[in-house]
Scaffold this active site. Structure first.
Site, PDB file in Angstrom:
ATOM      1  N   ARG A 336       0.823  -1.212   0.000  1.00  0.00           N
ATOM      2  CA  ARG A 336       0.000   0.000   0.000  1.00  0.00           C
ATOM      3  C   ARG A 336       0.858   1.263   0.000  1.00  0.00           C
ATOM      4  NH1 ARG A 336      -3.921  -1.644   4.682  1.00  0.00           N
ATOM      5  NH2 ARG A 336      -5.129  -3.330   3.754  1.00  0.00           N
ATOM      6  N   ARG A 340      -3.701   6.099   0.835  1.00  0.00           N
ATOM      7  CA  ARG A 340      -4.352   7.283   1.383  1.00  0.00           C
ATOM      8  C   ARG A 340      -3.459   8.168   2.236  1.00  0.00           C
ATOM      9  NH1 ARG A 340      -9.465   4.403   3.963  1.00  0.00           N
ATOM     10  NH2 ARG A 340      -7.983   2.664   4.016  1.00  0.00           N
ATOM     11  N   ARG A 349      -8.139  10.723  -5.724  1.00  0.00           N
ATOM     12  CA  ARG A 349      -9.337  10.043  -5.228  1.00  0.00           C
ATOM     13  C   ARG A 349     -10.473  11.020  -4.945  1.00  0.00           C
ATOM     14  NH1 ARG A 349     -11.987   7.207  -4.591  1.00  0.00           N
ATOM     15  NH2 ARG A 349     -12.042   5.947  -2.706  1.00  0.00           N
ATOM     16  N   ASP A 385      -6.492  -3.728  -7.517  1.00  0.00           N
ATOM     17  CA  ASP A 385      -7.245  -4.290  -6.401  1.00  0.00           C
ATOM     18  C   ASP A 385      -7.342  -5.797  -6.585  1.00  0.00           C
ATOM     19  OD1 ASP A 385      -9.006  -3.607  -3.970  1.00  0.00           O
ATOM     20  OD2 ASP A 385     -10.260  -4.961  -5.131  1.00  0.00           O
ATOM     21  N   TYR A 462     -13.984 -13.490  -0.181  1.00  0.00           N
ATOM     22  CA  TYR A 462     -14.697 -12.269  -0.570  1.00  0.00           C
ATOM     23  C   TYR A 462     -15.965 -12.604  -1.350  1.00  0.00           C
ATOM     24  CZ  TYR A 462     -11.280  -8.668   0.759  1.00  0.00           C
ATOM     25  OH  TYR A 462     -10.477  -7.800   1.461  1.00  0.00           O
TER      26      TYR A 462
END
Length: 661
Positions: A336, A340, A349, A385, A462
């Site tokens: 990552r 963010r 974003r 992703d 998932y």
């Protein structure tokens, strides 16, 4: 430094190809003055539109106040369009119409043309003057422009900017295209054809492009002569120079990597920068197996019979560590690392939904490269992703505001498993492979690019849970209740993941990480029965010779089984001691890890202490890649991340030097 002692900036007799038409004499003179041999082959012919009905339609809309903004793309185009309008309307009327709308000018030439006409209140687009900057200015809604439901006119310069138009329409804009002239090939294409042939044969060492249409026309001639594949391959041995981002984007779309792009996007600066850097870059390519061609005396080296040298990323710290070879400093990258905690990512974003970002190759390349360069990482990991493969299998994929995924319909029955679609990645996931190509082209050639995918168990969880889970009760219920259906699902996922990962490798990644994020919820016995055979099959299906990192969380009890399942590098989370884990795994495997991500909230001295602890546990043994035990947390101080990478390099170098002494 005195004038007489200043370094000489010169092409040193190299032949330089260029494709200017309007400025052919000027660019030839620039190349000659910088010590080059110009080979200018005009590639474009400007054809005015004799009956420009679109221009008069635009005038009608403008004068009646039905346009919310007008975008002028070029200086010549703006001048030509205004002259056409003035043949029918008064200048005062045109200026009055423009004063009632937002006038956007792409670049200083368009600004100058508009000011010469008397236009006031111009909104200039900042450098590098691409359509991305135009869109950013409009997104900020200057002078009250509300994009949704608005009407915007675009003065076109020879060709439509399809990407800009598509983005405006996606924002609810009605676009009025205003073509002023169009580009065509020159009437006499012989010089252009001869130059394209020379480039394809590797006879021209330096080539400069000053706009994107030149690139398209060169490739059009190459296709006409059957050289469309040979030309990009041959240009790898030449020095390719681009005047700016729009031109570079056109080159990358044709698979041509750019070696030189000046900071300021002017033709004179481009030639100056090319003369300064091209000779040295050619020597570098020659040492790497690409032989330079020149019009001056460059001795032809006899063939050694050896294969061409490996690309620059091959001997990077990261790749050498994957092969368990000694390195000068421990390589470091972070899961990552494009996330963010970076303001650059936050800015993108803020205007781009997550899934849309994943499907935009240009933005993926920007996010990936920016992150790696900003923190100084030894490898970049493709921004994507784990669940992108779910859509072509028949699921709907959504992300909430916090970034959490939702998969519908949840896969809860054997009938649902039997109805899964087979994935053809080259079609349904082509945007990922294009993102790999664009990222690889934009990335430093010495920096490896890591692709990735989710492991079958994590993907299955998932799909079955419909999102993230703490208990995995639906997943385990299916696994225990219907082992046959479970194994069918895992076989399907492994089979399609092999195609997906190999597609990334073919597109240009140098290594791959397989994320088994939720595998820690299983005990060793269940792992061996329900997961291990499929992981083994997965790793056996990957393209040979490409390093594969096998990573999971909560995997302390599973490490030996994970090693046996496959992967040349085993990733460790922060719940195990690195030295003990490496002994369990075996020193015949490289390892990656494993600082607790929360340590990055601490003060720098404490972070350094924890870095030293992990490096001491690695004991200087070849094959250690420094990483976190999981991804960078969203509000991590970016300055601490940057310092972390520096610490790893500094401390490991000092340990290596001390050991050598």
């Amino acid at each position: 430094m005195t004038e007489t002692s200043a370094p000489i900036i010169s092409f040193a007799g190299l032949e330089v190809a260029a494709f200017e038409s309007r400025n052919a004499k000027e660019i030839a003179s620039l190349i000659s003055r910088h010590g080059g041999v110009p080979r200018v082959a005009p590639s474009m012919r400007e054809i005015p539109l004799s009956e420009n009905n679109a221009a008069f339609e635009f005038a009608s809309e403008l004068l009646e106040g039905r346009l919310h903004a007008v975008i002028f793309m070029t200086g010549v185009g703006a001048t030509t369009l205004l002259a056409v309008l003035e043949s029918r309307y008064s200048r005062d009327g045109i200026l009055q119409g423009l004063s009632q709308t937002t006038v956007v000018a792409r670049g200083p030439k368009a600004v100058r043309a508009l000011r010469d006409f008397g236009v006031a209140g111009i909104l200039p687009v900042p450098e590098p003057n691409t359509w991305h900057e135009i869109l950013r200015e409009l997104d900020e809604r200057p002078r009250g422009v509300e994009l949704n439901g608005s009407r915007i006119a675009i003065q076109e310069y020879g060709a439509a900017n399809d990407a800009l138009i598509a983005e405006l329409k996606r924002r609810g804009v009605e676009v009025l295209r205003v073509p002023v002239y169009r580009w065509a090939l020159p009437e006499d294409t012989a010089p252009l054809e001869e130059t394209v042939e020379a480039l394809a044969e590797g006879r021209v060492p330096v080539v400069v492009f000053t706009n994107g249409v030149q690139v398209d026309h060169v490739m059009q001639i190459a296709a006409r002569k059957g050289l469309q594949k040979r030309l990009p391959a041959a240009l790898k041995a030449s020095i390719v120079c681009s005047v700016g981002p729009t031109c570079t984007e056109a080159l990358l779309q044709h698979g041509i990597q750019v070696d030189i792009e000046p900071e300021h996007h002017k033709m004179g600066i481009l030639i100056h920068e090319a003369a300064r850097r091209a000779p040295a870059l050619l020597r570098e390519k020659a040492q790497g197996g690409a032989k330079p061609r020149s019009r001056v005396a460059v001795a032809d080296e006899p063939s050694s019979g050896k294969a061409a040298a490996e690309p620059r990323w091959h001997n990077s710290r990261f790749m050498k560590a994957c092969r368990r070879e000694p390195v000068d400093a421990t390589p470091a990258w972070l899961m990552r690392q494009a996330g963010r905690y970076l303001k650059e990512y936050q800015a993108i974003r803020a205007r781009t939904p997550f899934l849309e970002l994943c499907k935009n190759p240009d933005l993926v390349a920007e996010v990936t490269v920016t992150a790696a360069e900003k923190i100084g990482a030894d490898a970049a990991i493709l921004f994507a992703d784990l669940l992108l493969i779910a859509e072509p299998m028949g699921f709907q994929l959504e992300y909430d505001k916090g970034g959490g995924p939702w998969v519908t319909p949840a896969l809860r029955s054997p009938s649902g498993i039997s109805g899964l679609r087979e994935v053809e990645p080259q079609d349904s996931l082509a945007y990922v492979f294009e993102a790999v190509r664009r990222t690889r082209a934009a990335l430093d050639p010495a920096t490896p690019l890591i692709g990735f995918a989710g492991a079958p168990f994590t993907l299955a969880s998932y799909l079955i849970e419909g999102g993230a889970s703490k208990s995995f009760r639906h997943t385990k219920a299916l696994m225990f209740r219907d082992p046959g259906a479970w194994h069918n699902l895992m076989e399907c996922l492994a089979r399609n993941l092999v195609k997906y990962v190999n597609g990334q490798i073919a597109a240009g990644v140098q290594a791959v990480q397989i994320f088994d994020s939720w595998i820690g919820c299983l005990g060793p016995g269940d792992y061996r029965e329900f997961v291990f055979p499929h992981m083994r099959r997965l790793f056996q299906g990957f393209t040979p010779g490409v390093p594969v990192i096998h990573f999971g969380t909560g995997t302390g009890p599973l490490l030996e089984d994970m090693r046996n399942a496959g992967g040349s590098v085993i990733g460790l989370d922060h719940h195990v001691d690195l030295d003990k884990a490496w002994r369990w795994i075996g020193f015949d495997h490289a390892i990656q890890g494993n600082l607790d991500p929360a340590v990055l909230y601490a003060d720098l001295p404490y972070i350094r202490e924890r870095v030293r602890k992990i490096l001491r546990q690695a004991a200087g043994r070849p094959g250690h890649i420094f990483n976190l035990g999981h991804g960078v947390l969203p509000d991590t101080p970016v300055e601490n991340v940057i310092e972390l990478i520096k610490m790893v390099h500094e401390e490991s170098q000092q340990m290596n030097e001390a050991a050598a002494e």
